[in-house]
Design a protein around this motif. Structure first.
Motif, short mmCIF file in Angstrom:
data_model
loop_
_atom_site.label_atom_id
_atom_site.label_comp_id
_atom_site.label_asym_id
_atom_site.label_seq_id
_atom_site.Cartn_x
_atom_site.Cartn_y
_atom_site.Cartn_z
N LYS A 108 27.79 -19.12 28.51
CA LYS A 108 26.67 -19.34 27.60
C LYS A 108 25.73 -20.45 28.06
CE LYS A 108 29.28 -17.58 23.66
NZ LYS A 108 29.78 -17.83 22.29
N ASP A 109 26.27 -21.52 28.60
CA ASP A 109 25.41 -22.60 29.09
C ASP A 109 24.51 -22.12 30.21
OD1 ASP A 109 26.28 -24.47 27.31
OD2 ASP A 109 27.61 -25.52 28.69
N ARG A 110 25.06 -21.28 31.06
CA ARG A 110 24.29 -20.75 32.18
C ARG A 110 23.14 -19.87 31.67
NH1 ARG A 110 26.72 -16.90 37.02
NH2 ARG A 110 24.76 -16.61 38.15
N VAL A 111 23.43 -19.05 30.67
CA VAL A 111 22.39 -18.20 30.08
C VAL A 111 21.31 -19.05 29.42
CG1 VAL A 111 21.91 -16.45 28.31
CG2 VAL A 111 23.97 -16.26 29.73
N TYR A 112 21.73 -20.04 28.64
CA TYR A 112 20.78 -20.93 27.95
C TYR A 112 19.87 -21.63 28.96
CZ TYR A 112 19.11 -24.61 24.80
OH TYR A 112 18.31 -25.46 24.06
N ASN A 113 20.48 -22.21 29.98
CA ASN A 113 19.70 -22.96 30.97
C ASN A 113 18.72 -22.06 31.71
OD1 ASN A 113 21.30 -25.08 30.17
ND2 ASN A 113 22.49 -25.19 32.05
N VAL A 137 14.77 -32.00 23.83
CA VAL A 137 15.57 -30.82 23.50
C VAL A 137 16.38 -31.08 22.24
CG1 VAL A 137 17.29 -29.20 24.40
CG2 VAL A 137 15.77 -30.40 25.98
N ASP A 138 16.48 -30.07 21.39
CA ASP A 138 17.30 -30.20 20.19
C ASP A 138 18.74 -30.51 20.59
OD1 ASP A 138 18.12 -30.17 17.57
OD2 ASP A 138 18.24 -28.00 17.43
N LYS A 139 19.31 -31.53 20.01
CA LYS A 139 20.64 -32.00 20.39
C LYS A 139 21.73 -31.06 19.89
CE LYS A 139 23.42 -36.24 20.46
NZ LYS A 139 23.51 -37.64 19.97
N SER A 140 22.12 -30.12 20.73
CA SER A 140 23.14 -29.15 20.34
C SER A 140 24.25 -29.05 21.39
CB SER A 140 22.51 -27.77 20.15
OG SER A 140 21.87 -27.34 21.34
N LYS A 141 24.08 -29.77 22.48
CA LYS A 141 25.06 -29.72 23.56
C LYS A 141 25.91 -30.99 23.60
CE LYS A 141 21.99 -27.05 26.63
NZ LYS A 141 22.88 -25.91 26.83
N GLY A 142 27.11 -30.87 24.13
CA GLY A 142 27.94 -32.05 24.35
C GLY A 142 27.43 -32.79 25.58
N LYS A 143 28.10 -33.89 25.93
CA LYS A 143 27.64 -34.70 27.07
C LYS A 143 27.62 -33.90 28.37
CE LYS A 143 28.88 -39.30 25.37
NZ LYS A 143 29.69 -40.53 25.64
N MET A 144 28.67 -33.12 28.60
CA MET A 144 28.74 -32.34 29.83
C MET A 144 27.65 -31.27 29.87
SD MET A 144 31.08 -33.49 31.84
CE MET A 144 31.40 -32.10 32.93
N ARG A 147 24.26 -32.93 30.45
CA ARG A 147 24.12 -33.37 31.83
C ARG A 147 23.86 -32.19 32.76
NH1 ARG A 147 28.92 -35.59 32.65
NH2 ARG A 147 28.27 -37.55 31.70
N GLY A 148 24.58 -31.10 32.54
CA GLY A 148 24.38 -29.91 33.35
C GLY A 148 22.99 -29.33 33.18
N PHE A 149 22.50 -29.33 31.94
CA PHE A 149 21.15 -28.85 31.66
C PHE A 149 20.11 -29.70 32.39
CE2 PHE A 149 17.23 -29.19 29.21
CZ PHE A 149 16.89 -27.86 28.99
N ASN A 150 20.24 -31.01 32.27
CA ASN A 150 19.28 -31.93 32.90
C ASN A 150 19.24 -31.74 34.41
OD1 ASN A 150 19.08 -32.86 30.30
ND2 ASN A 150 19.87 -34.91 30.72
N GLU A 151 20.40 -31.66 35.02
CA GLU A 151 20.47 -31.51 36.48
C GLU A 151 19.85 -30.19 36.92
OE1 GLU A 151 24.59 -31.95 37.36
OE2 GLU A 151 24.58 -34.14 37.14
N TYR A 152 20.15 -29.13 36.19
CA TYR A 152 19.63 -27.80 36.54
C TYR A 152 18.11 -27.76 36.42
CZ TYR A 152 18.73 -22.77 36.09
OH TYR A 152 18.22 -21.50 36.23
N ILE A 153 17.59 -28.26 35.30
CA ILE A 153 16.14 -28.22 35.07
C ILE A 153 15.39 -29.07 36.08
CG2 ILE A 153 14.31 -28.84 33.46
CD1 ILE A 153 15.84 -26.24 32.77
N LYS A 154 15.89 -30.27 36.35
CA LYS A 154 15.20 -31.14 37.32
C LYS A 154 15.21 -30.53 38.71
CE LYS A 154 15.63 -35.59 34.97
NZ LYS A 154 16.08 -36.99 35.05
#
Length: 217
Positions: A108-113, A137-144, A147-154
């Protein structure tokens, strides 16, 4: 300064046999390219809350935020009257979940990102030209997950954004972030267009939608 408020509507559940998840999932970004426009938007949300939802002094229930799913159409129209002359744009992609490959339904995280990245691709960052960009971003994710979202988007946006342009990503609570509340209202309208085939709210602000698409139609 650019302000990008990212919110979503629907869910990423894929068990259509035993449960009742949404058929579609929408990610929208409300984009503003100046501090003055951002301030006007925030004030419009505050004004709508104060004048339309929290007017009575002795009201037992205090409403802290505007929500697309629970805010009446009349209130949404009032809000839009406050913001229609502000310079902003809406960018959105709606995922047809029933067309997603089975393997990806477990990631799901992969799809969202991926969907978030597709929406960001529609925004003309080339015009930013060394101007700081804030993605909220709306705060709906845990720390991991965050972090994964931020790294992927950047990583994905690195080739499109000027190296001298700072990109900051924040995961904030929508109750305390008025820009996210505005984004939620618009995102909900686009989601309803597909999920319920209802466009009464969407048609009101359609002209502010710079990009809107159905993925896996």
């Amino acid at each position: 300064m650019w302000y990008l408020y990212l919110d979503e509507s629907g869910d990423l559940g894929f068990d259509f046999v035993n449960k009742k998840p949404s058929r579609f999932f929408t990610i929208s970004i409300l984009a503003l390219s100046s501090q003055s426009a951002n301030k006007q938007l925030i004030n419009a949300v505050k004004k709508t809350l104060k004048r339309k939802l929290n007017r009575k002094k002795n009201k037992k229930r205090f409403i802290h935020e505007l929500k697309g799913s629970s805010t009446a159409l009349e209130v949404k129209k009032y809000f839009y009257d406050q913001v229609k002359n502000i310079k902003f744009g809406i960018y959105s992609i709606t995922l047809n979940k029933k067309r997603v490959f089975e393997q990806l339904t477990k990631e799901k995280d992969r799809v969202y990102n991926f969907i978030a990245k597709q929406v960001l691709d529609a925004i003309p960052f080339e015009k930013a030209d060394e101007t700081r960009i804030e993605l909220i971003v709306d705060k709906s994710k845990g720390k991991m997950g965050a972090r994964g979202f931020n790294e992927y988007i950047k990583k994905q946006l690195g080739a499109r954004i000027n190296p001298k342009t700072p990109l900051d990503i924040y995961h904030w609570d929508s109750q305390n972030t008025h820009g996210l509340q505005a984004s939620d209202l618009f995102c909900w309208g686009i989601f309803q267009k597909y999920e319920r085939r209802k466009e009464d709210w969407y048609k009101i602000y359609k002209d502010k939608t710079n990009f809107e698409s159905l993925y896996l139609a």
